[in-house]
Design a protein around this motif. Structure first.
Motif, PDB file in Angstrom:
ATOM      1  N   TYR A 111     -19.076  47.884 -16.763  1.00  0.00           N
ATOM      2  CA  TYR A 111     -17.627  47.798 -16.886  1.00  0.00           C
ATOM      3  C   TYR A 111     -17.083  46.614 -16.099  1.00  0.00           C
ATOM      4  O   TYR A 111     -16.212  45.894 -16.573  1.00  0.00           O
ATOM      5  CB  TYR A 111     -16.959  49.092 -16.415  1.00  0.00           C
ATOM      6  CG  TYR A 111     -15.462  49.026 -16.500  1.00  0.00           C
ATOM      7  CD1 TYR A 111     -14.809  49.082 -17.714  1.00  0.00           C
ATOM      8  CD2 TYR A 111     -14.696  48.859 -15.344  1.00  0.00           C
ATOM      9  CE1 TYR A 111     -13.436  48.988 -17.797  1.00  0.00           C
ATOM     10  CE2 TYR A 111     -13.325  48.763 -15.407  1.00  0.00           C
ATOM     11  CZ  TYR A 111     -12.694  48.836 -16.639  1.00  0.00           C
ATOM     12  OH  TYR A 111     -11.339  48.737 -16.710  1.00  0.00           O
ATOM     13  N   TRP A 114     -18.018  43.416 -17.917  1.00  0.00           N
ATOM     14  CA  TRP A 114     -17.221  43.297 -19.134  1.00  0.00           C
ATOM     15  C   TRP A 114     -15.791  42.883 -18.801  1.00  0.00           C
ATOM     16  O   TRP A 114     -15.240  41.992 -19.442  1.00  0.00           O
ATOM     17  CB  TRP A 114     -17.211  44.626 -19.893  1.00  0.00           C
ATOM     18  CG  TRP A 114     -16.300  44.612 -21.076  1.00  0.00           C
ATOM     19  CD1 TRP A 114     -16.543  44.068 -22.303  1.00  0.00           C
ATOM     20  CD2 TRP A 114     -14.985  45.155 -21.135  1.00  0.00           C
ATOM     21  NE1 TRP A 114     -15.457  44.246 -23.109  1.00  0.00           N
ATOM     22  CE2 TRP A 114     -14.490  44.905 -22.426  1.00  0.00           C
ATOM     23  CE3 TRP A 114     -14.174  45.829 -20.221  1.00  0.00           C
ATOM     24  CZ2 TRP A 114     -13.225  45.311 -22.811  1.00  0.00           C
ATOM     25  CZ3 TRP A 114     -12.922  46.227 -20.613  1.00  0.00           C
ATOM     26  CH2 TRP A 114     -12.457  45.971 -21.901  1.00  0.00           C
ATOM     27  N   SER A 115     -15.197  43.518 -17.785  1.00  0.00           N
ATOM     28  CA  SER A 115     -13.815  43.171 -17.439  1.00  0.00           C
ATOM     29  C   SER A 115     -13.729  41.763 -16.856  1.00  0.00           C
ATOM     30  O   SER A 115     -12.758  41.045 -17.088  1.00  0.00           O
ATOM     31  CB  SER A 115     -13.225  44.198 -16.476  1.00  0.00           C
ATOM     32  OG  SER A 115     -13.958  44.221 -15.279  1.00  0.00           O
ATOM     33  N   CYS A 117     -15.744  39.184 -17.646  1.00  0.00           N
ATOM     34  CA  CYS A 117     -15.880  38.259 -18.776  1.00  0.00           C
ATOM     35  C   CYS A 117     -14.612  38.242 -19.618  1.00  0.00           C
ATOM     36  O   CYS A 117     -14.193  37.190 -20.095  1.00  0.00           O
ATOM     37  CB  CYS A 117     -17.079  38.636 -19.630  1.00  0.00           C
ATOM     38  SG  CYS A 117     -18.642  38.349 -18.815  1.00  0.00           S
ATOM     39  N   ARG A 118     -14.018  39.395 -19.785  1.00  0.00           N
ATOM     40  CA  ARG A 118     -12.775  39.461 -20.562  1.00  0.00           C
ATOM     41  C   ARG A 118     -11.658  38.709 -19.835  1.00  0.00           C
ATOM     42  O   ARG A 118     -10.891  37.979 -20.467  1.00  0.00           O
ATOM     43  CB  ARG A 118     -12.386  40.920 -20.772  1.00  0.00           C
ATOM     44  CG  ARG A 118     -11.150  41.076 -21.593  1.00  0.00           C
ATOM     45  CD  ARG A 118     -11.070  42.488 -22.139  1.00  0.00           C
ATOM     46  NE  ARG A 118      -9.784  42.771 -22.699  1.00  0.00           N
ATOM     47  CZ  ARG A 118      -9.408  42.435 -23.933  1.00  0.00           C
ATOM     48  NH1 ARG A 118     -10.255  41.785 -24.701  1.00  0.00           N
ATOM     49  NH2 ARG A 118      -8.224  42.738 -24.372  1.00  0.00           N
ATOM     50  N   ALA A 119     -11.576  38.870 -18.523  1.00  0.00           N
ATOM     51  CA  ALA A 119     -10.546  38.159 -17.763  1.00  0.00           C
ATOM     52  C   ALA A 119     -10.774  36.648 -17.826  1.00  0.00           C
ATOM     53  O   ALA A 119      -9.814  35.871 -17.926  1.00  0.00           O
ATOM     54  CB  ALA A 119     -10.549  38.634 -16.322  1.00  0.00           C
ATOM     55  N   SER A 121     -12.242  35.036 -20.292  1.00  0.00           N
ATOM     56  CA  SER A 121     -11.934  34.552 -21.633  1.00  0.00           C
ATOM     57  C   SER A 121     -10.421  34.523 -21.871  1.00  0.00           C
ATOM     58  O   SER A 121      -9.935  33.658 -22.593  1.00  0.00           O
ATOM     59  CB  SER A 121     -12.619  35.420 -22.685  1.00  0.00           C
ATOM     60  OG  SER A 121     -12.056  36.717 -22.683  1.00  0.00           O
ATOM     61  N   LEU A 122      -9.679  35.415 -21.242  1.00  0.00           N
ATOM     62  CA  LEU A 122      -8.227  35.407 -21.395  1.00  0.00           C
ATOM     63  C   LEU A 122      -7.599  34.267 -20.599  1.00  0.00           C
ATOM     64  O   LEU A 122      -6.522  33.797 -20.938  1.00  0.00           O
ATOM     65  CB  LEU A 122      -7.623  36.735 -20.947  1.00  0.00           C
ATOM     66  CG  LEU A 122      -7.916  37.933 -21.838  1.00  0.00           C
ATOM     67  CD1 LEU A 122      -7.334  39.187 -21.224  1.00  0.00           C
ATOM     68  CD2 LEU A 122      -7.356  37.711 -23.242  1.00  0.00           C
TER      69      LEU A 122
END
Length: 124
Positions: A111, A114-115, A117-119, A121-122
């Motif tokens: 988690y 994932w968070s 990498c998501r941050a 990419s955003l």
């Protein structure tokens, strides 16, 4: 007479307890370095603790982690008592605790990554 497997279990238990005590001392050191309440508009900032990398961590989270480390020491002592007294039931509690911790760490790692990498990419 103590078998090699019992000695290995005793060594694991002792290393667990020493490691937990080391982390407890680190947390206590970070909590002691916390500065007094500042005169800021946000109460939340005055309860944060700055870590060695400059990140801010809530003091409440450090206290929770300190409690979990104390539980870990108690569980490790149960394992040691199970080995010394030849009671495998006590060692079963330690194995269940380790399995639960492993599941928690894996879920937290996936988690967290994932968070992160998501941050990232955003941010782009």
């Amino acid at each position: 007479m103590v078998s090699a497997l019992n000695c290995f279990g005793l060594a694991i238990g002792c290393v667990d307890i020493i490691g937990a005590l080391f982390f407890e001392l680190m947390i206590i050191f970070m909590l002691c370095q916390r500065k007094g309440h500042r005169t800021t508009t946000e109460e939340e900032q005055s309860t944060d603790v700055t870590t060695f990398r400059g990140n801010r961590v809530s003091a409440r989270l450090l206290w929770i982690y300190l409690f979990i480390l104390n539980v870990w020491i108690a569980i490790s002592m149960l394992m040691l008592a199970g080995i010394i007294l030849h009671k495998p039931q006590l060692m079963l509690v330690w194995l269940i605790w380790c399995f639960g911790g492993m599941i928690f760490d894996v879920v937290l790692f996936f988690y967290g990554s994932w968070s992160y990498c998501r941050a990232m990419s955003l941010r782009r």
